[in-house]
Design an enzyme around this catalytic site. Structure first.
Site, PDB file in Angstrom:
ATOM      1  N   PHE A  75      14.164  14.446   9.833  1.00  0.00           N
ATOM      2  CA  PHE A  75      12.778  14.059  10.095  1.00  0.00           C
ATOM      3  C   PHE A  75      12.725  12.931  11.118  1.00  0.00           C
ATOM      4  O   PHE A  75      11.898  12.936  12.037  1.00  0.00           O
ATOM      5  CB  PHE A  75      12.114  13.641   8.778  1.00  0.00           C
ATOM      6  CG  PHE A  75      10.660  13.293   8.905  1.00  0.00           C
ATOM      7  CD1 PHE A  75       9.787  14.083   9.640  1.00  0.00           C
ATOM      8  CD2 PHE A  75      10.148  12.172   8.258  1.00  0.00           C
ATOM      9  CE1 PHE A  75       8.448  13.759   9.748  1.00  0.00           C
ATOM     10  CE2 PHE A  75       8.813  11.836   8.356  1.00  0.00           C
ATOM     11  CZ  PHE A  75       7.961  12.634   9.104  1.00  0.00           C
ATOM     12  N   HIS A 107       3.708  -0.952   3.874  1.00  0.00           N
ATOM     13  CA  HIS A 107       3.076   0.333   3.553  1.00  0.00           C
ATOM     14  C   HIS A 107       4.183   1.346   3.279  1.00  0.00           C
ATOM     15  O   HIS A 107       5.000   1.642   4.157  1.00  0.00           O
ATOM     16  CB  HIS A 107       2.208   0.799   4.726  1.00  0.00           C
ATOM     17  CG  HIS A 107       1.441   2.059   4.459  1.00  0.00           C
ATOM     18  ND1 HIS A 107       0.378   2.096   3.588  1.00  0.00           N
ATOM     19  CD2 HIS A 107       1.588   3.317   4.945  1.00  0.00           C
ATOM     20  CE1 HIS A 107      -0.113   3.330   3.556  1.00  0.00           C
ATOM     21  NE2 HIS A 107       0.609   4.088   4.366  1.00  0.00           N
ATOM     22  N   GLU A 164       1.270   5.639   0.692  1.00  0.00           N
ATOM     23  CA  GLU A 164       0.765   6.890   1.254  1.00  0.00           C
ATOM     24  C   GLU A 164       1.166   8.054   0.348  1.00  0.00           C
ATOM     25  O   GLU A 164       2.309   8.163  -0.077  1.00  0.00           O
ATOM     26  CB  GLU A 164       1.329   7.121   2.655  1.00  0.00           C
ATOM     27  CG  GLU A 164       0.859   8.444   3.275  1.00  0.00           C
ATOM     28  CD  GLU A 164       1.415   8.680   4.655  1.00  0.00           C
ATOM     29  OE1 GLU A 164       0.973   7.949   5.573  1.00  0.00           O
ATOM     30  OE2 GLU A 164       2.288   9.551   4.809  1.00  0.00           O
ATOM     31  N   SER A 222       0.871  -1.180   0.000  1.00  0.00           N
ATOM     32  CA  SER A 222       0.000   0.000   0.000  1.00  0.00           C
ATOM     33  C   SER A 222       0.900   1.220   0.000  1.00  0.00           C
ATOM     34  O   SER A 222       2.085   1.139   0.326  1.00  0.00           O
ATOM     35  CB  SER A 222      -0.931  -0.008   1.216  1.00  0.00           C
ATOM     36  OG  SER A 222      -0.209  -0.153   2.430  1.00  0.00           O
ATOM     37  N   ASP A 274      -0.773  15.651  14.516  1.00  0.00           N
ATOM     38  CA  ASP A 274       0.336  16.436  15.046  1.00  0.00           C
ATOM     39  C   ASP A 274      -0.137  17.812  15.466  1.00  0.00           C
ATOM     40  O   ASP A 274      -1.069  18.364  14.891  1.00  0.00           O
ATOM     41  CB  ASP A 274       1.430  16.583  13.989  1.00  0.00           C
ATOM     42  CG  ASP A 274       2.064  15.251  13.614  1.00  0.00           C
ATOM     43  OD1 ASP A 274       2.166  14.391  14.505  1.00  0.00           O
ATOM     44  OD2 ASP A 274       2.433  15.085  12.443  1.00  0.00           O
TER      45      ASP A 274
END
Length: 288
Positions: A210, A259, A9, A7, A101
């Site tokens: 990050f 994912h 994002e 999958s 967030d």
């Protein structure tokens, strides 16, 4: 090696150029026949309307199974459930339910006075509608706000008990990180699928920064390898090799789904999927 379910994002476009990038990404990855694709919210719910529009358009034009992110940030319960109803009316019946967030400039989450206090309340409300398959986030390394990893695992169990069908993890860099977490979840009685979140490394400096903000451990060997690869102009080759090896190790340990956080840049994700034996379905080309 078992060929995994996959999958992807995506994040919603904020300008015309980004819109073209999103559609190019969808066209590049759709032939890999993903189980679903998800569309994110920005921090603080800043892309709420963009997410809604992108989800509806993708669902209508691509033929893909689209899951919408939905968060608790900066919205009342009524507003949040109205967005969920809009998704359902558009034919979207999968939601990734997250606390969300904090907005930029804020270090901590503060619930709206009339909003959901946390992800569990959101999941319970969505489950009560009986309209959605609900996925949630999971943290194989301690969430920055959690008291401990055990507390993270317990919180995940509560989210599953509240009505979530599956969890997707934050990204990580070593297979053992996920495997230890999977074992901890099993000991806690969590039997829902837990899908590893995979971040192909498009830019090491940005990814490293990050990761540190997210509380993701950056192994010294990986930092050293990318420092040398960037110097020698081999960053893309190393990124493909590192990501493929990570996924292969997970598959060898019985993981059957992955994912990918694509960052709307499909090339590296596509190359890794091909290396894992995910064969394009030519019938799905040019779907968007």
């Amino acid at each position: 090696m078992t060929v995994p379910h996959i999958s992807f994002e995506f994040f919603p476009p904020q300008n015309l150029e980004a819109s073209f990038r999103l559609w190019d990404t969808v066209q590049a990855l759709a032939p890999l026949n993903p189980k679903f694709v998800s569309v994110t919210y920005g921090a603080g719910g800043t892309t709420r309307d963009l997410t809604r529009d992108a989800v509806a358009t993708l669902h209508k034009s691509s033929g893909l199974n689209v899951a919408a992110h939905l968060t608790c940030v900066n919205a009342t319960r009524e507003e949040t459930l109205k967005i969920a109803d809009d998704f359902a009316a558009a034919g979207v019946n999968e939601i990734v339910a997250l606390r969300g967030d904090p907005p930029k400039g804020s270090d901590t989450f503060e619930a709206h006075p009339d909003g959901f206090a946390n992800s569990i309340e959101l999941i319970e409300a969505l489950a009560a509608t009986d309209k959605f398959t609900i996925r949630v986030g999971a943290y194989p390394e301690k969430h920055p706000e959690a008291a401990s990893l055990d507390a993270d695992v317990e919180w995940l169990k509560r989210k599953i008990d509240a009505g979530a069908a599956e969890a997707i993890t934050q990204f990580f860099f070593e297979a053992d990180t996920f495997l230890r977490f999977r074992d901890a979840c099993a000991r806690a009685g969590i039997d829902a699928p837990i899908v590893p979140g995979i971040l192909p490394i498009e830019n090491w400096k940005g990814t490293r920064n990050f990761a540190r903000r997210c509380g993701t451990d950056v192994p010294a060997w990986l930092d050293d390898a990318f420092t040398k690869a960037v110097r020698d102009g081999r960053e893309d080759l190393l990124a493909t090799a590192v990501c493929t090896e990570l996924c292969s190790e997970l598959l060898d340990e019985g993981v059957d789904a992955l994912h990918f956080y694509t960052l709307n840049r499909p090339e590296l994700t596509r190359d890794v999927c091909h290396a894992l034996g995910v064969v394009p379905d030519l019938r799905l080309e040019n779907v968007a």
